[in-house]
Design a protein around this motif. Structure first.
Motif, PDB file in Angstrom:
ATOM      1  N   ASP A   1      22.941  -7.383 -10.030  1.00 30.27           N
ATOM      2  CA  ASP A   1      24.239  -7.702 -10.583  1.00 30.27           C
ATOM      3  C   ASP A   1      24.973  -8.595  -9.857  1.00 30.27           C
ATOM      4  OD1 ASP A   1      26.437  -7.498 -12.322  1.00 30.27           O
ATOM      5  OD2 ASP A   1      26.476  -5.291 -12.357  1.00 30.27           O
ATOM      6  N   GLY A   2      26.530  -8.865 -10.133  1.00 29.99           N
ATOM      7  CA  GLY A   2      27.009  -9.719  -9.222  1.00 29.99           C
ATOM      8  C   GLY A   2      27.326  -9.528  -8.111  1.00 29.99           C
ATOM      9  N   GLY A   3      27.169 -10.466  -7.017  1.00 30.85           N
ATOM     10  CA  GLY A   3      27.096 -10.069  -5.432  1.00 30.85           C
ATOM     11  C   GLY A   3      25.942  -9.762  -4.845  1.00 30.85           C
ATOM     12  N   ASP A   4      24.808  -9.420  -5.693  1.00 35.47           N
ATOM     13  CA  ASP A   4      23.605  -9.285  -5.225  1.00 35.47           C
ATOM     14  C   ASP A   4      22.698 -10.506  -5.099  1.00 35.47           C
ATOM     15  OD1 ASP A   4      23.602  -6.522  -5.122  1.00 35.47           O
ATOM     16  OD2 ASP A   4      23.051  -6.398  -7.361  1.00 35.47           O
ATOM     17  N   SER A   5      23.118 -11.721  -5.279  1.00 29.66           N
ATOM     18  CA  SER A   5      22.439 -13.031  -5.037  1.00 29.66           C
ATOM     19  C   SER A   5      22.132 -13.087  -3.490  1.00 29.66           C
ATOM     20  CB  SER A   5      23.305 -14.061  -5.426  1.00 29.66           C
ATOM     21  OG  SER A   5      23.509 -14.395  -6.656  1.00 29.66           O
TER      22      SER A   5
ATOM     23  N   ALA B   1      26.612   2.799 -10.039  1.00 32.46           N
ATOM     24  CA  ALA B   1      27.900   2.623  -9.644  1.00 32.46           C
ATOM     25  C   ALA B   1      27.993   1.465  -8.800  1.00 32.46           C
ATOM     26  CB  ALA B   1      28.450   3.917  -8.866  1.00 32.46           C
ATOM     27  N   PRO B   2      27.946   0.310  -9.423  1.00 34.21           N
ATOM     28  CA  PRO B   2      27.991  -0.899  -8.591  1.00 34.21           C
ATOM     29  C   PRO B   2      29.435  -1.081  -7.842  1.00 34.21           C
ATOM     30  CG  PRO B   2      27.468  -1.323 -10.878  1.00 34.21           C
ATOM     31  CD  PRO B   2      27.842  -0.032 -10.680  1.00 34.21           C
ATOM     32  N   ALA B   3      29.279  -1.648  -6.435  1.00 34.25           N
ATOM     33  CA  ALA B   3      30.432  -1.798  -5.652  1.00 34.25           C
ATOM     34  C   ALA B   3      31.384  -2.631  -6.550  1.00 34.25           C
ATOM     35  CB  ALA B   3      30.159  -2.556  -4.362  1.00 34.25           C
ATOM     36  N   PRO B   4      32.624  -2.177  -6.490  1.00 32.98           N
ATOM     37  CA  PRO B   4      33.701  -2.748  -7.429  1.00 32.98           C
ATOM     38  C   PRO B   4      33.992  -4.216  -6.591  1.00 32.98           C
ATOM     39  CG  PRO B   4      34.385  -0.553  -7.239  1.00 32.98           C
ATOM     40  CD  PRO B   4      33.040  -0.685  -6.196  1.00 32.98           C
ATOM     41  N   ILE B   5      33.974  -5.368  -7.241  1.00 28.67           N
ATOM     42  CA  ILE B   5      34.058  -6.446  -6.685  1.00 28.67           C
ATOM     43  C   ILE B   5      35.865  -6.588  -6.058  1.00 28.67           C
ATOM     44  CG2 ILE B   5      34.457  -9.072  -7.181  1.00 28.67           C
ATOM     45  CD1 ILE B   5      32.207  -8.641  -8.845  1.00 28.67           C
TER      46      ILE B   5
ATOM     47  N   GLN C   1      17.554  -4.966  -1.720  1.00 26.87           N
ATOM     48  CA  GLN C   1      18.697  -4.249  -1.153  1.00 26.87           C
ATOM     49  C   GLN C   1      19.738  -5.306  -1.417  1.00 26.87           C
ATOM     50  OE1 GLN C   1      19.435  -1.105   0.100  1.00 26.87           O
ATOM     51  NE2 GLN C   1      21.540  -1.475   0.086  1.00 26.87           N
ATOM     52  N   GLY C   2      20.805  -4.844  -2.388  1.00 24.82           N
ATOM     53  CA  GLY C   2      21.880  -5.824  -2.580  1.00 24.82           C
ATOM     54  C   GLY C   2      23.447  -5.325  -2.218  1.00 24.82           C
ATOM     55  N   HIS C   3      24.460  -5.852  -1.988  1.00 29.45           N
ATOM     56  CA  HIS C   3      25.788  -5.033  -1.499  1.00 29.45           C
ATOM     57  C   HIS C   3      26.204  -4.802  -2.981  1.00 29.45           C
ATOM     58  CE1 HIS C   3      28.856  -4.382   1.070  1.00 29.45           C
ATOM     59  NE2 HIS C   3      29.632  -4.910  -0.050  1.00 29.45           N
ATOM     60  N   ARG C   4      25.741  -5.194  -4.018  1.00 25.83           N
ATOM     61  CA  ARG C   4      26.731  -4.913  -5.285  1.00 25.83           C
ATOM     62  C   ARG C   4      26.077  -3.766  -5.791  1.00 25.83           C
ATOM     63  NH1 ARG C   4      30.590  -4.496  -8.857  1.00 25.83           N
ATOM     64  NH2 ARG C   4      30.434  -5.632 -10.907  1.00 25.83           N
ATOM     65  N   THR C   5      24.593  -3.495  -6.004  1.00 20.01           N
ATOM     66  CA  THR C   5      24.054  -2.592  -6.643  1.00 20.01           C
ATOM     67  C   THR C   5      22.976  -1.816  -5.593  1.00 20.01           C
ATOM     68  OG1 THR C   5      22.186  -4.047  -7.397  1.00 20.01           O
ATOM     69  CG2 THR C   5      24.242  -3.722  -8.901  1.00 20.01           C
ATOM     70  N   GLY C   6      22.975  -1.988  -4.472  1.00 23.98           N
ATOM     71  CA  GLY C   6      22.309  -1.192  -3.461  1.00 23.98           C
ATOM     72  C   GLY C   6      20.830  -1.325  -3.629  1.00 23.98           C
ATOM     73  N   LEU C   7      20.097  -0.410  -3.349  1.00 22.46           N
ATOM     74  CA  LEU C   7      18.590  -0.257  -3.304  1.00 22.46           C
ATOM     75  C   LEU C   7      18.225  -0.180  -5.047  1.00 22.46           C
ATOM     76  CD1 LEU C   7      15.897  -0.277  -1.696  1.00 22.46           C
ATOM     77  CD2 LEU C   7      15.998   2.353  -1.915  1.00 22.46           C
ATOM     78  N   THR C   8      17.378  -0.921  -5.486  1.00 23.42           N
ATOM     79  CA  THR C   8      17.069  -0.841  -6.694  1.00 23.42           C
ATOM     80  C   THR C   8      15.495  -1.524  -6.756  1.00 23.42           C
ATOM     81  OG1 THR C   8      17.581  -2.994  -7.466  1.00 23.42           O
ATOM     82  CG2 THR C   8      19.098  -1.202  -8.028  1.00 23.42           C
ATOM     83  N   CYS C   9      14.474  -0.890  -7.380  1.00 23.83           N
ATOM     84  CA  CYS C   9      13.126  -1.005  -7.443  1.00 23.83           C
ATOM     85  C   CYS C   9      12.606  -1.105  -8.882  1.00 23.83           C
ATOM     86  CB  CYS C   9      12.317   0.064  -6.671  1.00 23.83           C
ATOM     87  SG  CYS C   9      13.103   0.247  -5.157  1.00 23.83           S
TER      88      CYS C   9
END
Length: 252
Positions: free
Chosen positions: A204-208, A103-107, A178-186
């Motif tokens: 995903d977009g915003g995780d850069s 559930a990516p953070a909606p831009i 830890q990215g703002h768009r998709t949180g914690l992924t491993c």
């Protein structure tokens, strides 16, 4: 209407949005920021009522050898469509909740923290990765000088705590971001590709700019296409360049 601005640049443009400014933050209120904090910038026409903006994620917050509180993120976040490096750009914290892989953070939900105000200014923009073009290959990092009257460093954001800095691990080692768009992924580290290391971590977009960690050790910054730049290489280049960011070490 929303469109992605860079294939690897995990920044985004939003049209048709308005905001109401909140009162300025009090002098005794500091906003925590650290590796994994979402940032929002290039707010047009104004931060209070933007019709467009860009989003990325901080890699880490620390101090340089001069004692400045600084943050690192990706260089490509601050390069415009004409190739200009946006040194001097103001950066805000993104107040929208971080998302997850499912559930990516909606831009469109991204909002600048107007109560805190600008958290810092971009002081250096390095060479972007240029993985998918013929441009010079870089470590893709930028330096933000933070405003200590507005923010304080934290070593924990979301599911990641950063307490040390180290080299990328052996191939097959599990790592997380830890990215703002998709949180914690491993996922696992795959190998190396020139000056970068590769992995299967989802972004995903915003995780850069997201911190890539092994346990609580920061090993790199994520910039898309399952690639990251080693943090020790970034620090070596910062030290060679001098100026704001040189001598970078964790603040907390």
């Amino acid at each position: 209407m929303l469109r992605t601005l860079r294939a690897l640049g995990l920044a985004a443009l939003l049209a048709g949005m308005s905001l109401i400014a909140a009162p300025p933050a009090g002098a005794d209120t500091l906003t925590p920021v650290g590796g994994g904090t979402g940032i929002i910038f290039r707010l047009q026409p104004t931060p209070e009522a933007p019709t467009s903006f860009y989003i990325c994620t901080l890699t880490a917050v620390g101090r340089d050898s001069a004692g400045n509180l600084v943050a690192l993120t990706n260089a490509h976040c601050f390069i415009d469509e004409q190739g200009n490096k946006l040194v001097g750009a103001s950066v805000y914290r993104d107040t929208s909740p971080a998302g997850t892989a499912f559930a990516p953070a909606p831009i469109p939900d991204s909002r600048p923290d107007l109560q805190t105000g600008p958290i810092g200014t971009v002081t250096y923009v390095g060479t972007p990765n240029n993985l998918l073009n013929s441009g010079p290959k870089g470590l893709d990092y930028a330096v933000i000088k933070l405003d200590e009257s507005r923010v304080a460093a934290t070593n924990t954001v979301g599911g990641v705590t950063i307490t040390s800095i180290g080299a990328p691990p052996a191939n097959g080692t599990r790592m997380c971001k830890q990215g703002h768009r998709t949180g914690l992924t491993c996922a696992i580290k795959l190998g190396t590709n020139g000056i970068w290391f590769t992995h299967l971590i989802w972004t995903d977009g915003g995780d850069s700019g997201s911190p890539v960690v092994v346990g609580q050790t920061l090993v790199g910054n994520a910039w898309g296409a399952q690639h990251s730049s080693p943090i020790l290489s970034i620090i070596d280049e910062l030290n060679a360049n001098g100026g704001v960011g040189a001598g970078f070490h964790l603040a907390s």
